[in-house]
Design a protein around this motif. Structure first.
Motif, PDB file in Angstrom:
ATOM      1  N   GLY A  15       0.838  -1.191   0.000  1.00 60.24           N
ATOM      2  CA  GLY A  15       0.000   0.000   0.000  1.00 60.24           C
ATOM      3  C   GLY A  15       0.870   1.237   0.000  1.00 60.24           C
ATOM      4  O   GLY A  15       2.031   1.194  -0.378  1.00 60.24           O
ATOM      5  N   SER A  16       0.299   2.337   0.471  1.00 55.23           N
ATOM      6  CA  SER A  16       1.037   3.602   0.555  1.00 55.23           C
ATOM      7  C   SER A  16       1.340   3.909   2.013  1.00 55.23           C
ATOM      8  O   SER A  16       0.466   3.754   2.879  1.00 55.23           O
ATOM      9  CB  SER A  16       0.204   4.741  -0.040  1.00 55.23           C
ATOM     10  N   TYR A  17       2.559   4.366   2.272  1.00 51.72           N
ATOM     11  CA  TYR A  17       3.021   4.693   3.612  1.00 51.72           C
ATOM     12  C   TYR A  17       3.702   6.047   3.554  1.00 51.72           C
ATOM     13  O   TYR A  17       4.463   6.319   2.619  1.00 51.72           O
ATOM     14  CB  TYR A  17       4.020   3.643   4.109  1.00 51.72           C
ATOM     15  N   GLY A  18       3.451   6.891   4.533  1.00 50.29           N
ATOM     16  CA  GLY A  18       4.099   8.190   4.507  1.00 50.29           C
ATOM     17  C   GLY A  18       3.828   8.998   5.751  1.00 50.29           C
ATOM     18  O   GLY A  18       3.168   8.546   6.686  1.00 50.29           O
ATOM     19  N   ASP A  19       4.354  10.218   5.730  1.00 51.38           N
ATOM     20  CA  ASP A  19       3.992  11.177   6.756  1.00 51.38           C
ATOM     21  C   ASP A  19       2.690  11.846   6.297  1.00 51.38           C
ATOM     22  O   ASP A  19       2.131  11.489   5.252  1.00 51.38           O
ATOM     23  CB  ASP A  19       5.122  12.184   7.006  1.00 51.38           C
ATOM     24  N   GLU A  72       1.945  14.719   4.969  1.00 46.66           N
ATOM     25  CA  GLU A  72       2.024  15.357   3.652  1.00 46.66           C
ATOM     26  C   GLU A  72       2.209  14.328   2.537  1.00 46.66           C
ATOM     27  O   GLU A  72       1.682  14.481   1.442  1.00 46.66           O
ATOM     28  CB  GLU A  72       3.144  16.393   3.628  1.00 46.66           C
ATOM     29  N   GLY A  73       2.974  13.266   2.801  1.00 42.09           N
ATOM     30  CA  GLY A  73       3.168  12.210   1.813  1.00 42.09           C
ATOM     31  C   GLY A  73       1.871  11.467   1.523  1.00 42.09           C
ATOM     32  O   GLY A  73       1.569  11.137   0.378  1.00 42.09           O
ATOM     33  N   CYS A  74       1.079  11.215   2.568  1.00 39.78           N
ATOM     34  CA  CYS A  74      -0.211  10.550   2.377  1.00 39.78           C
ATOM     35  C   CYS A  74      -1.183  11.458   1.617  1.00 39.78           C
ATOM     36  O   CYS A  74      -1.956  10.983   0.783  1.00 39.78           O
ATOM     37  CB  CYS A  74      -0.790  10.110   3.722  1.00 39.78           C
ATOM     38  N   HIS A  75      -1.110  12.763   1.871  1.00 42.31           N
ATOM     39  CA  HIS A  75      -1.923  13.716   1.100  1.00 42.31           C
ATOM     40  C   HIS A  75      -1.577  13.589  -0.388  1.00 42.31           C
ATOM     41  O   HIS A  75      -2.465  13.526  -1.244  1.00 42.31           O
ATOM     42  CB  HIS A  75      -1.684  15.142   1.590  1.00 42.31           C
ATOM     43  N   TYR A  76      -0.290  13.497  -0.683  1.00 43.71           N
ATOM     44  CA  TYR A  76       0.162  13.350  -2.066  1.00 43.71           C
ATOM     45  C   TYR A  76      -0.342  12.035  -2.663  1.00 43.71           C
ATOM     46  O   TYR A  76      -0.811  11.989  -3.806  1.00 43.71           O
ATOM     47  CB  TYR A  76       1.689  13.419  -2.127  1.00 43.71           C
ATOM     48  N   ALA A  77      -0.294  10.944  -1.883  1.00 47.18           N
ATOM     49  CA  ALA A  77      -0.769   9.642  -2.357  1.00 47.18           C
ATOM     50  C   ALA A  77      -2.258   9.679  -2.678  1.00 47.18           C
ATOM     51  O   ALA A  77      -2.707   9.083  -3.659  1.00 47.18           O
ATOM     52  CB  ALA A  77      -0.485   8.567  -1.312  1.00 47.18           C
ATOM     53  N   GLU A  78      -3.030  10.380  -1.859  1.00 45.62           N
ATOM     54  CA  GLU A  78      -4.477  10.416  -2.018  1.00 45.62           C
ATOM     55  C   GLU A  78      -4.934  11.356  -3.134  1.00 45.62           C
ATOM     56  O   GLU A  78      -5.924  11.086  -3.808  1.00 45.62           O
ATOM     57  CB  GLU A  78      -5.126  10.821  -0.693  1.00 45.62           C
ATOM     58  N   THR A  79      -4.212  12.469  -3.337  1.00 43.86           N
ATOM     59  CA  THR A  79      -4.665  13.480  -4.281  1.00 43.86           C
ATOM     60  C   THR A  79      -3.822  13.566  -5.545  1.00 43.86           C
ATOM     61  O   THR A  79      -4.275  14.131  -6.546  1.00 43.86           O
ATOM     62  CB  THR A  79      -4.662  14.876  -3.633  1.00 43.86           C
ATOM     63  N   PHE A 100       8.217  16.038   2.433  1.00 49.66           N
ATOM     64  CA  PHE A 100       7.261  14.950   2.646  1.00 49.66           C
ATOM     65  C   PHE A 100       7.897  13.648   2.194  1.00 49.66           C
ATOM     66  O   PHE A 100       8.859  13.636   1.433  1.00 49.66           O
ATOM     67  CB  PHE A 100       5.913  15.205   1.969  1.00 49.66           C
ATOM     68  N   PHE A 101       7.355  12.541   2.701  1.00 48.63           N
ATOM     69  CA  PHE A 101       7.860  11.217   2.381  1.00 48.63           C
ATOM     70  C   PHE A 101       6.691  10.311   2.036  1.00 48.63           C
ATOM     71  O   PHE A 101       5.694  10.266   2.746  1.00 48.63           O
ATOM     72  CB  PHE A 101       8.611  10.609   3.573  1.00 48.63           C
ATOM     73  N   LEU A 102       6.829   9.575   0.938  1.00 47.57           N
ATOM     74  CA  LEU A 102       5.816   8.616   0.524  1.00 47.57           C
ATOM     75  C   LEU A 102       6.518   7.371   0.005  1.00 47.57           C
ATOM     76  O   LEU A 102       7.365   7.448  -0.884  1.00 47.57           O
ATOM     77  CB  LEU A 102       4.926   9.204  -0.576  1.00 47.57           C
ATOM     78  N   LEU A 124       7.278   5.357   8.639  1.00 44.67           N
ATOM     79  CA  LEU A 124       6.218   5.940   7.825  1.00 44.67           C
ATOM     80  C   LEU A 124       4.976   5.067   8.028  1.00 44.67           C
ATOM     81  O   LEU A 124       5.012   3.856   7.809  1.00 44.67           O
ATOM     82  CB  LEU A 124       6.614   5.954   6.351  1.00 44.67           C
ATOM     83  N   ALA A 125       3.885   5.674   8.458  1.00 48.50           N
ATOM     84  CA  ALA A 125       2.660   4.950   8.761  1.00 48.50           C
ATOM     85  C   ALA A 125       1.855   4.691   7.493  1.00 48.50           C
ATOM     86  O   ALA A 125       1.968   5.416   6.506  1.00 48.50           O
ATOM     87  CB  ALA A 125       1.811   5.768   9.742  1.00 48.50           C
ATOM     88  N   ARG A 126       1.031   3.664   7.542  1.00 51.95           N
ATOM     89  CA  ARG A 126       0.162   3.345   6.406  1.00 51.95           C
ATOM     90  C   ARG A 126      -0.807   4.504   6.184  1.00 51.95           C
ATOM     91  O   ARG A 126      -1.413   5.006   7.114  1.00 51.95           O
ATOM     92  CB  ARG A 126      -0.613   2.068   6.667  1.00 51.95           C
ATOM     93  N   CYS A 127      -0.953   4.942   4.947  1.00 58.61           N
ATOM     94  CA  CYS A 127      -1.870   6.026   4.611  1.00 58.61           C
ATOM     95  C   CYS A 127      -3.308   5.529   4.702  1.00 58.61           C
ATOM     96  O   CYS A 127      -3.580   4.357   4.457  1.00 58.61           O
ATOM     97  CB  CYS A 127      -1.594   6.552   3.203  1.00 58.61           C
ATOM     98  N   GLY A 128      -4.207   6.436   5.058  1.00 52.44           N
ATOM     99  CA  GLY A 128      -5.613   6.091   5.137  1.00 52.44           C
ATOM    100  C   GLY A 128      -6.045   5.612   6.504  1.00 52.44           C
ATOM    101  O   GLY A 128      -7.180   5.215   6.688  1.00 52.44           O
ATOM    102  N   LYS A 129      -5.143   5.627   7.471  1.00 52.18           N
ATOM    103  CA  LYS A 129      -5.502   5.205   8.826  1.00 52.18           C
ATOM    104  C   LYS A 129      -5.777   6.402   9.673  1.00 52.18           C
ATOM    105  O   LYS A 129      -5.263   7.443   9.531  1.00 52.18           O
ATOM    106  CB  LYS A 129      -4.374   4.405   9.458  1.00 52.18           C
TER     107      LYS A 129
END
Length: 125
Positions: free
Chosen positions: A29-33, A35-42, A51-53, A120-125
């Motif tokens: 999946g996607s993992y990030g800080d 800002e990185g998760c924002h980038y993954a989602e949008t 940011f880190f993704l 880096l935590a899983r995005c969407g949590k």
């Protein structure tokens, strides 16, 4: 090889379109800080300087991108994978071996010079 500061500058998010590397089986999946998760989602930067993704294709930061290349190799709990890294605005590719280590439900990314990002935590949590 760049020192920690220049490596961090080198690897801080160029979004490079391309096929996912063979490391897709490593990251589920996607993992990030934040800002990185924002980038993954949008698909767009929030404007953050840092940011880190981490995703199936590689590692994206605010000014660079590392695309996974080839199969990952398990080393204990960690996986070592080759990556070609591009600094924003440059076509030069710098090869690295990145170490992806499961950490607190996410991943920590390690570089050969000892630089570590994460966890880096899983995005969407």
């Amino acid at each position: 090889m760049p020192d920690g500061r220049s490596l961090s500058a080198l690897l801080l998010g160029l979004a490079l379109a391309g096929p996912a590397g063979a490391a897709a089986d490593i990251v589920d999946g996607s993992y990030g800080d934040k800002e990185g998760c924002h980038y993954a989602e949008t698909g767009e930067s929030s404007g953050a300087d840092i940011f880190f993704l981490l995703d199936k294709a590689g590692v994206t930061t605010a000014v660079s991108y590392c695309e996974f290349q080839g199969e990952g190799t398990k080393t204990g709990d960690a996986t070592v994978v080759k990556a070609g890294c591009h600094e924003e605005g440059s076509e030069e590719v710098t090869p690295y071996e990145l170490t992806l280590t499961p950490d607190s439900g996410g991943y920590t990314i390690g570089f050969p010079d000892g630089t570590r990002w994460g966890p880096l935590a899983r995005c969407g949590k």
